[in-house]
Design a protein around this motif. Structure first.
Motif, PDB file in Angstrom:
ATOM      1  N   SER A  54      56.783  85.055 -16.222  1.00 23.99           N
ATOM      2  CA  SER A  54      56.122  85.033 -14.917  1.00 23.99           C
ATOM      3  C   SER A  54      54.670  84.565 -14.989  1.00 23.99           C
ATOM      4  CB  SER A  54      56.185  86.410 -14.260  1.00 23.99           C
ATOM      5  OG  SER A  54      55.492  87.374 -15.032  1.00 23.99           O
ATOM      6  N   LEU A  55      54.085  84.510 -16.184  1.00 25.47           N
ATOM      7  CA  LEU A  55      52.692  84.071 -16.321  1.00 25.47           C
ATOM      8  C   LEU A  55      52.529  82.617 -15.888  1.00 25.47           C
ATOM      9  CD1 LEU A  55      51.810  85.693 -19.775  1.00 25.47           C
ATOM     10  CD2 LEU A  55      51.264  86.549 -17.484  1.00 25.47           C
ATOM     11  N   THR A  56      53.509  81.801 -16.225  1.00 27.32           N
ATOM     12  CA  THR A  56      53.474  80.385 -15.858  1.00 27.32           C
ATOM     13  C   THR A  56      54.739  79.925 -15.144  1.00 27.32           C
ATOM     14  OG1 THR A  56      54.400  79.684 -17.990  1.00 27.32           O
ATOM     15  CG2 THR A  56      51.989  79.840 -17.831  1.00 27.32           C
ATOM     16  N   GLY A  57      55.717  80.813 -15.043  1.00 27.21           N
ATOM     17  CA  GLY A  57      56.994  80.438 -14.432  1.00 27.21           C
ATOM     18  C   GLY A  57      57.955  79.778 -15.380  1.00 27.21           C
ATOM     19  N   TYR A  58      57.604  79.739 -16.670  1.00 26.89           N
ATOM     20  CA  TYR A  58      58.445  79.029 -17.637  1.00 26.89           C
ATOM     21  C   TYR A  58      58.139  79.511 -19.046  1.00 26.89           C
ATOM     22  CZ  TYR A  58      59.710  75.221 -20.847  1.00 26.89           C
ATOM     23  OH  TYR A  58      60.203  74.496 -21.899  1.00 26.89           O
ATOM     24  N   ILE A  59      59.173  79.533 -19.882  1.00 25.63           N
ATOM     25  CA  ILE A  59      58.968  79.813 -21.301  1.00 25.63           C
ATOM     26  C   ILE A  59      60.107  79.200 -22.104  1.00 25.63           C
ATOM     27  CG2 ILE A  59      60.216  82.020 -21.345  1.00 25.63           C
ATOM     28  CD1 ILE A  59      58.029  83.059 -23.266  1.00 25.63           C
ATOM     29  N   GLY A  78      60.029  76.603  -8.802  1.00 27.81           N
ATOM     30  CA  GLY A  78      58.607  76.334  -8.753  1.00 27.81           C
ATOM     31  C   GLY A  78      57.872  76.789  -7.514  1.00 27.81           C
ATOM     32  N   ASP A  79      58.606  77.128  -6.453  1.00 30.10           N
ATOM     33  CA  ASP A  79      57.953  77.523  -5.205  1.00 30.10           C
ATOM     34  C   ASP A  79      57.867  79.034  -5.023  1.00 30.10           C
ATOM     35  OD1 ASP A  79      60.847  77.319  -4.951  1.00 30.10           O
ATOM     36  OD2 ASP A  79      60.562  77.880  -2.866  1.00 30.10           O
ATOM     37  N   VAL A  80      58.445  79.820  -5.940  1.00 24.70           N
ATOM     38  CA  VAL A  80      58.458  81.270  -5.751  1.00 24.70           C
ATOM     39  C   VAL A  80      57.214  81.904  -6.362  1.00 24.70           C
ATOM     40  CG1 VAL A  80      60.983  81.306  -5.770  1.00 24.70           C
ATOM     41  CG2 VAL A  80      59.735  81.826  -7.863  1.00 24.70           C
ATOM     42  N   SER A  81      56.848  83.086  -5.880  1.00 25.05           N
ATOM     43  CA  SER A  81      55.662  83.791  -6.361  1.00 25.05           C
ATOM     44  C   SER A  81      55.896  84.339  -7.770  1.00 25.05           C
ATOM     45  CB  SER A  81      55.320  84.944  -5.423  1.00 25.05           C
ATOM     46  OG  SER A  81      56.326  85.951  -5.485  1.00 25.05           O
ATOM     47  N   SER A  82      54.805  84.669  -8.456  1.00 27.06           N
ATOM     48  CA  SER A  82      54.919  85.246  -9.798  1.00 27.06           C
ATOM     49  C   SER A  82      55.620  86.599  -9.750  1.00 27.06           C
ATOM     50  CB  SER A  82      53.536  85.387 -10.435  1.00 27.06           C
ATOM     51  OG  SER A  82      52.692  86.207  -9.649  1.00 27.06           O
ATOM     52  N   LYS A  83      55.437  87.338  -8.647  1.00 23.77           N
ATOM     53  CA  LYS A  83      56.108  88.631  -8.502  1.00 23.77           C
ATOM     54  C   LYS A  83      57.614  88.446  -8.387  1.00 23.77           C
ATOM     55  CE  LYS A  83      56.311  92.766  -5.562  1.00 23.77           C
ATOM     56  NZ  LYS A  83      55.775  93.441  -4.350  1.00 23.77           N
ATOM     57  N   SER A  86      58.978  87.348 -11.742  1.00 23.48           N
ATOM     58  CA  SER A  86      59.095  88.454 -12.687  1.00 23.48           C
ATOM     59  C   SER A  86      60.325  89.308 -12.399  1.00 23.48           C
ATOM     60  CB  SER A  86      57.838  89.322 -12.632  1.00 23.48           C
ATOM     61  OG  SER A  86      57.945  90.432 -13.497  1.00 23.48           O
ATOM     62  N   THR A  87      60.534  89.616 -11.127  1.00 21.26           N
ATOM     63  CA  THR A  87      61.692  90.430 -10.748  1.00 21.26           C
ATOM     64  C   THR A  87      62.996  89.725 -11.092  1.00 21.26           C
ATOM     65  OG1 THR A  87      60.468  91.466  -8.932  1.00 21.26           O
ATOM     66  CG2 THR A  87      62.865  91.559  -8.815  1.00 21.26           C
ATOM     67  N   CYS A  88      63.046  88.425 -10.815  1.00 17.84           N
ATOM     68  CA  CYS A  88      64.266  87.656 -11.085  1.00 17.84           C
ATOM     69  C   CYS A  88      64.566  87.594 -12.572  1.00 17.84           C
ATOM     70  CB  CYS A  88      64.116  86.242 -10.511  1.00 17.84           C
ATOM     71  SG  CYS A  88      65.632  85.261 -10.598  1.00 17.84           S
ATOM     72  N   TYR A 112      66.338  82.259  -7.662  1.00 22.88           N
ATOM     73  CA  TYR A 112      64.927  82.115  -7.998  1.00 22.88           C
ATOM     74  C   TYR A 112      64.653  81.789  -9.457  1.00 22.88           C
ATOM     75  CZ  TYR A 112      63.541  84.129  -3.451  1.00 22.88           C
ATOM     76  OH  TYR A 112      63.336  84.364  -2.126  1.00 22.88           O
ATOM     77  N   CYS A 113      65.645  81.899 -10.335  1.00 28.53           N
ATOM     78  CA  CYS A 113      65.363  81.663 -11.751  1.00 28.53           C
ATOM     79  C   CYS A 113      66.622  81.319 -12.531  1.00 28.53           C
ATOM     80  CB  CYS A 113      64.678  82.881 -12.381  1.00 28.53           C
ATOM     81  SG  CYS A 113      65.718  84.377 -12.473  1.00 28.53           S
ATOM     82  N   PHE A 114      66.403  80.858 -13.763  1.00 28.38           N
ATOM     83  CA  PHE A 114      67.478  80.488 -14.684  1.00 28.38           C
ATOM     84  C   PHE A 114      67.095  80.961 -16.078  1.00 28.38           C
ATOM     85  CE2 PHE A 114      68.821  77.337 -17.913  1.00 28.38           C
ATOM     86  CZ  PHE A 114      70.190  77.549 -17.852  1.00 28.38           C
TER      87      PHE A 114
END
Length: 255
Positions: A54-59, A78-83, A86-88, A112-114
Motif C-alpha cells: 500500500s506504500l506505493t500500490g505495487y511490490i 491505480g485509482d484506489v486509495s492507499s487505505k 491495504s485492505t484489499c 481493487y488488487c491482484f
C-alpha cells in the motif's frame, strides 16, 4: 489445450463489493507440503506484501534461496486509495492461502488488487495464460457506433498506459449520448516494459470481440494486465452519473 468454463452469475451493483474475490488460480501441478520450506517462504513473502504494497500500490519481491525461492507480485488498481489498497491486499493474502493452501503457484484477482506468487521467476514477463472474463449479458442498441467509440476510447487509454509516469494505468470516459457515458480503464503490472504492457493490453482487448461483442460491459483480467469498460462509473473519482444498471454478467474462466 485451453478450455472455457462459463457460469451465469446474478451480479448487481448493490451486491458487489471490493471485498469479494473475482477469481483465483491454483496450479495443481505445483503441489507442496504445508510444512515445506517453500510454504514457509510463501508465508514470509505474503507478510512483506501485506506490510509494504500500500506504500506505493505495487511490490515485486522474492523470499528464500534456491531451490525453495518464491517470487511474488502484488498491485492495486491505480485509482484506489492507499487505505482501500491495504485492505484489499490483506484480504487477498489471507484468501489466497485458504484457496490454494498446497500450491506453489497461485494468483487471486479482486476488483481493487491482484496478488500472485510462484517458485518460477515471472517478473517482467507477459502472462496471459490464465484469465477471467466478465461480460454483461445485455447488448447495446447501436453496436456499430458503440464499437467505433469503444475502440477509439481504448486506443487512447492504452496509449496513456505506456506513457512515462502513468505506472501502467490508463482511464477515461466518453459521451455516447446526452444520457449515456462509456467508462473504460486499463492497467498493466508495473514490472512490464512498455512493449510488454502494450502486448498484454492488445491481447486482453481482443477478447471484447470474441466474448463481449456488443455487450454493455466487459472485464478481462490476466496476471499481467487488466481491461474493463462499463456504461456506469466504476473508477475513482466516481461521477454523479449512475449510468445504466449492471444487470447479469457472464463469468468465463480461462485456465
Amino acid at each position: 489445450m485451453n478450455m472455457l468454463y462459463i457460469l451465469l452469475l446474478s451480479l448487481y451493483l448493490s451486491s458487489c463489493t471490493a471485498d469479494d474475490p473475482l477469481g483465483n488460480f491454483c496450479n495443481e501441478n505445483t503441489n507442496i507440503n504445508s510444512t515445506s520450506q517453500v510454504s514457509l517462504n510463501i508465508d514470509r513473502l505474503l507478510a512483506e506484501v501485506v506490510s509494504k504494497t500500500s506504500l506505493t500500490g505495487y511490490i515485486a519481491i522474492s523470499s528464500g534461496k534456491a531451490p525453495d525461492k518464491v517470487y511474488g507480485l502484488a498491485q492495486c488498481r491505480g485509482d484506489v486509495s492507499s487505505k482501500d489498497c491495504s485492505t484489499c491486499i490483506q484480504d487477498a493474502a489471507k484468501q489466497i492461502r485458504q484457496s490454494c493452501p498446497n500450491q506453489a503457484d497461485a494468483r487471486i484477482w479482486y476488483d481493487y488488487c491482484f496478488l500472485r506468487y510462484s517458485t518460477q521467476n515471472f517478473i517482467g514477463e507477459v502472462d496471459t495464460s490464465n484469465g477471467i472474463l466478465y461480460g454483461n449479458v445485455a447488448n447495446v442498441t447501436d453496436p456499430k457506433s458503440f464499437k467505433k467509440q469503444l475502440g477509439a476510447l481504448m486506443d487512447n487509454i492504452r496509449s496513456e498506459a505506456v506513457m512515462p509516469n502513468t505506472q501502467g494505468l490508463g482511464k477515461a470516459k466518453t459521451k455516447l449520448s446526452p444520457f449515456v457515458t462509456l467508462y473504460a480503464l486499463v492497467q498493466c503490472t508495473r514490472d512490464l516494459s512498455k512493449i510488454n504492457c502494450a502486448q498484454c493490453l492488445a491481447i486482453a482487448v481482443e477478447n471484447f470481440e470474441n466474448f463481449c461483442d456488443s455487450r454493455k460491459g466487459c472485464r478481462v483480467l490476466y496476471s499481467s494486465c487488466y481491461v474493463r469498460y462499463e456504461l456506469y462509473p466504476f473508477f475513482f473519482p466516481l461521477d454523479s452519473n449512475n449510468g445504466t444498471s449492471v444487470g447479469k454478467t457472464v463469468r468465463i474462466f480461462r485456465p
